[in-house]
Design an enzyme around this catalytic site. Structure first.
Site, PDB file in Angstrom:
ATOM      1  N   HIS A 218       0.864  -1.192   0.000  1.00 49.96           N
ATOM      2  CA  HIS A 218       0.000   0.000   0.000  1.00 49.96           C
ATOM      3  C   HIS A 218       0.898   1.239   0.000  1.00 49.96           C
ATOM      4  CE1 HIS A 218      -4.174  -1.539   0.733  1.00 49.96           C
ATOM      5  NE2 HIS A 218      -3.470  -2.643   0.921  1.00 49.96           N
ATOM      6  N   CYS A 249      -7.955  -0.778   3.406  1.00 50.58           N
ATOM      7  CA  CYS A 249      -8.824  -1.588   4.255  1.00 50.58           C
ATOM      8  C   CYS A 249      -9.586  -0.671   5.207  1.00 50.58           C
ATOM      9  CB  CYS A 249      -7.980  -2.589   5.040  1.00 50.58           C
ATOM     10  SG  CYS A 249      -8.973  -3.494   6.241  1.00 50.58           S
ATOM     11  N   ASN A 262      -3.506   0.875  -2.719  1.00 52.41           N
ATOM     12  CA  ASN A 262      -2.431  -0.053  -3.089  1.00 52.41           C
ATOM     13  C   ASN A 262      -1.492   0.664  -4.051  1.00 52.41           C
ATOM     14  OD1 ASN A 262      -4.868  -1.742  -2.490  1.00 52.41           O
ATOM     15  ND2 ASN A 262      -3.325  -3.333  -2.704  1.00 52.41           N
TER      16      ASN A 262
HETATM   17  C1  LIG Z   1      -6.855  -6.259   4.517  1.00 50.15           C
HETATM   18  C2  LIG Z   1      -8.126  -6.272   3.793  1.00 50.15           C
HETATM   19  O1  LIG Z   1      -8.380  -5.397   3.001  1.00 50.15           O
HETATM   20  S1  LIG Z   1      -9.211  -7.572   4.089  1.00 50.15           S
HETATM   21  C3  LIG Z   1     -10.767  -7.004   3.451  1.00 50.15           C
HETATM   22  C4  LIG Z   1     -11.362  -5.895   4.261  1.00 50.15           C
HETATM   23  N1  LIG Z   1     -11.898  -6.363   5.492  1.00 50.15           N
HETATM   24  C5  LIG Z   1     -13.128  -6.911   5.568  1.00 50.15           C
HETATM   25  O2  LIG Z   1     -13.845  -6.977   4.583  1.00 50.15           O
HETATM   26  C6  LIG Z   1     -13.561  -7.432   6.910  1.00 50.15           C
HETATM   27  C7  LIG Z   1     -15.061  -7.509   7.012  1.00 50.15           C
HETATM   28  N2  LIG Z   1     -15.436  -8.249   8.175  1.00 50.15           N
HETATM   29  C8  LIG Z   1     -16.292  -9.241   8.151  1.00 50.15           C
HETATM   30  O3  LIG Z   1     -16.831  -9.602   7.109  1.00 50.15           O
HETATM   31  C9  LIG Z   1     -16.602  -9.882   9.455  1.00 50.15           C
HETATM   32  O4  LIG Z   1     -16.220  -9.129  10.522  1.00 50.15           O
HETATM   33  C10 LIG Z   1     -15.992 -11.275   9.621  1.00 50.15           C
HETATM   34  C11 LIG Z   1     -16.230 -12.121   8.391  1.00 50.15           C
HETATM   35  C12 LIG Z   1     -14.531 -11.167   9.778  1.00 50.15           C
HETATM   36  C13 LIG Z   1     -16.612 -11.914  10.837  1.00 50.15           C
HETATM   37  O5  LIG Z   1     -17.926 -11.694  10.819  1.00 50.15           O
HETATM   38  P1  LIG Z   1     -18.858 -11.249  12.017  1.00 50.15           P
HETATM   39  O6  LIG Z   1     -19.581 -10.101  11.485  1.00 50.15           O
HETATM   40  O7  LIG Z   1     -18.129 -11.094  13.282  1.00 50.15           O
HETATM   41  O8  LIG Z   1     -19.648 -12.595  12.009  1.00 50.15           O
HETATM   42  P2  LIG Z   1     -20.701 -13.220  12.930  1.00 50.15           P
HETATM   43  O9  LIG Z   1     -20.434 -14.647  12.774  1.00 50.15           O
HETATM   44  O10 LIG Z   1     -20.743 -12.590  14.284  1.00 50.15           O
HETATM   45  O11 LIG Z   1     -22.055 -12.862  12.154  1.00 50.15           O
HETATM   46  C14 LIG Z   1     -22.783 -11.682  12.307  1.00 50.15           C
HETATM   47  C15 LIG Z   1     -23.847 -11.622  11.249  1.00 50.15           C
HETATM   48  O12 LIG Z   1     -23.235 -11.363   9.982  1.00 50.15           O
HETATM   49  C16 LIG Z   1     -23.527 -12.396   9.063  1.00 50.15           C
HETATM   50  N3  LIG Z   1     -22.298 -12.652   8.308  1.00 50.15           N
HETATM   51  C17 LIG Z   1     -21.067 -12.892   8.827  1.00 50.15           C
HETATM   52  N4  LIG Z   1     -20.188 -13.089   7.829  1.00 50.15           N
HETATM   53  C18 LIG Z   1     -20.877 -12.982   6.683  1.00 50.15           C
HETATM   54  C19 LIG Z   1     -20.496 -13.096   5.318  1.00 50.15           C
HETATM   55  N5  LIG Z   1     -19.250 -13.360   4.967  1.00 50.15           N
HETATM   56  N6  LIG Z   1     -21.452 -12.935   4.383  1.00 50.15           N
HETATM   57  C20 LIG Z   1     -22.743 -12.658   4.748  1.00 50.15           C
HETATM   58  N7  LIG Z   1     -23.161 -12.524   6.021  1.00 50.15           N
HETATM   59  C21 LIG Z   1     -22.227 -12.704   6.975  1.00 50.15           C
HETATM   60  C22 LIG Z   1     -23.906 -13.585   9.925  1.00 50.15           C
HETATM   61  O13 LIG Z   1     -24.735 -14.480   9.226  1.00 50.15           O
HETATM   62  C23 LIG Z   1     -24.611 -12.922  11.074  1.00 50.15           C
HETATM   63  O14 LIG Z   1     -25.922 -12.589  10.667  1.00 50.15           O
HETATM   64  P3  LIG Z   1     -27.171 -12.630  11.681  1.00 50.15           P
HETATM   65  O15 LIG Z   1     -26.840 -11.599  12.720  1.00 50.15           O
HETATM   66  O16 LIG Z   1     -28.329 -12.293  10.820  1.00 50.15           O
HETATM   67  O17 LIG Z   1     -27.156 -14.016  12.218  1.00 50.15           O
HETATM   68  C1  LIG Z   2      -5.810  -9.219   1.273  1.00 49.81           C
HETATM   69  C2  LIG Z   2      -5.359  -7.846   1.542  1.00 49.81           C
HETATM   70  O1  LIG Z   2      -6.053  -6.928   1.188  1.00 49.81           O
HETATM   71  C3  LIG Z   2      -4.072  -7.705   2.175  1.00 49.81           C
HETATM   72  C4  LIG Z   2      -3.756  -6.400   2.820  1.00 49.81           C
HETATM   73  O2  LIG Z   2      -4.054  -5.314   2.334  1.00 49.81           O
HETATM   74  O3  LIG Z   2      -3.112  -6.499   3.851  1.00 49.81           O
END
Ligand SMILES: CC(=O)SCCNC(=O)CCNC(=O)[C@H](O)C(C)(C)COP(=O)(O)OP(=O)(O)OC[C@H]1O[C@@H](n2cnc3c(N)ncnc32)[C@H](O)[C@@H]1OP(=O)(O)O
Ligand SMILES: CC(=O)CC(=O)O
Length: 319
Positions: A218, A249, A262
């Site tokens: 990034h 992120c 990025n």
């Molecule tokens: C570095 C990067 O750039 S990585 C990419 C950027 N980061 C992200 O996108 C992180 C996003 N975070 C998330 O998606 C979540 O926090 C997770 C997957 C890590 C964990 O999910 P949590 O929200 O804690 O899940 P939890 O199991 O408590 O579920 C909560 C609710 O969300 C829903 N849910 C969880 N994950 C998902 C999913 N992947 N797709 C659809 N619904 C989901 C569950 O079904 C639940 O629904 P309900 O309340 O109706 O039962």
């Molecule tokens: C998967 C990713 O998005 C990695 C990162 O930015 O750390």
């Protein structure tokens, strides 16, 4: 180490870029951008993520987006998921080119925010992911270390911590008799510098002598392209990048709330071209894709070559 002659660049913009922009960009625009990137010769494009739509509403329509793309043969259209629910949603969309990717974190604080568990629990869970992928016939060849250099919550990550994570990844590889062919160091929030890149690439190679080491950089603090050059000089031939420098992120704690993109795909391709390194990507076509991204987003984007133009306009220049 001599420079690699052929560089493989994977495009992250449609997922990384749009996850941090405001929600609501149309499927038609985003599919059009993916198609333009494929047209430019990107061999792999991360289209969208299957994450919790309450947390990242920008990615809620990932299945529809995948379905809308007119695919080009030879291009891999990938997705990202962080939990089982996300994986099952991706499996239900035949247009996703599934790949079994493992995610490790050096930063516990960031892991809790991004992935909802401790870094240790996440590392342990990667063993279960190997089994999940095997049960679905999805090969596991690739792993990322997120926050491999530093983190806005925990600060600089010492090499010793990265060493621990790499050692754990290597033991998972042995325990499960898999082979990680690609090990990426991700500078999630722009803590790397050229020196730490060369040192940490070297470190990763010690644990994974047979793997290709990849970099996911990034450009949060302006060292992105210098870091990429340090990677090239350390023999890295595998990079993630994002068209027009989009990306970031939403959970990584940017001090001023701005996107921390990025490294920019077309700027990286330009640099490689000028250095005589082959990417297989048509720069002029990619610049058009970057300009399309700018029109879609509706503000000036960070890419440089998309604004300055390449050197093609100067045919008499001797090289
Ligand atoms: C570095 C990067 O750039 S990585 C990419 C950027 N980061 C992200 O996108 C992180 C996003 N975070 C998330 O998606 C979540 O926090 C997770 C997957 C890590 C964990 O999910 P949590 O929200 O804690 O899940 P939890 O199991 O408590 O579920 C909560 C609710 O969300 C829903 N849910 C969880 N994950 C998902 C999913 N992947 N797709 C659809 N619904 C989901 C569950 O079904 C639940 O629904 P309900 O309340 O109706 O039962
Ligand atoms: C998967 C990713 O998005 C990695 C990162 O930015 O750390």
């Amino acid at each position: 180490m001599s420079l690699p002659m052929r560089i493989e660049i994977h495009e992250e913009g449609p997922r990384e870029g749009f996850q941090i922009e405001k929600p609501g960009f149309s499927i038609a625009d985003r599919a059009g951008l993916v198609e333009a990137l494929a047209q430019a010769g990107l061999p792999q494009i991360q289209v969208a993520s299957f994450v919790n739509p309450v947390k990242v509403p920008q990615m809620a329509d990932a299945p529809e987006l995948f379905r809308a793309i007119r695919k080009q043969p030879g291009v891999r259209y990938t997705g990202l998921w962080l939990n089982e629910k996300g994986f099952e949603r991706a499996v239900a969309v035949p247009e996703v080119d599934l790949e079994g990717v493992l995610y490790f974190y050096t930063s516990d604080a960031f892991c809790r925010l991004n992935n909802g568990v401790s870094a240790q629990a996440q590392a342990q869970d990667q063993r279960r992911w190997v089994e999940r992928y095997a049960a679905r016939g999805v090969p596991v060849r690739k792993a990322y270390v997120l926050t491999a250099f530093g983190c806005n919550f925990e600060g600089a990550i010492p090499q010793e911590r990265l060493k621990e994570v790499l050692a754990d990844m290597a033991s998972l590889q042995d325990e499960h008799r898999i082979r990680l062919d690609e090990v990426y160091l991700a500078d999630t929030v722009g803590w790397a510098n050229p020196r730490s890149v060369s040192e940490r690439v070297e470190l990763a190679r010690r644990f994974f002598p047979h793997a290709r080491i990849g970099l996911h950089l990034h450009d949060t603090r302006g060292t992105g392209m210098a870091n990429a050059l340090a990677g090239l000089q350390a023999g890295v031939d595998l990079f993630d990048a994002s068209v027009a420098g989009l990306g970031g992120c939403p959970f990584s704690g940017h001090a001023h709330g701005g996107a921390a993109g990025n490294i920019c795909t077309e700027d990286l391709v330009f640099m490689c071209n000028e250095m005589g390194l082959e990417t297989g990507i048509d720069l002029e076509c990619l610049i058009e894709a970057a300009r399309l991204a700018e029109r879609i987003i509706g503000r000036r984007l960070d890419g440089r070559v998309m604004h300055s133009g390449s050197l093609k306009a100067f045919p008499t220049r001797s090289r």
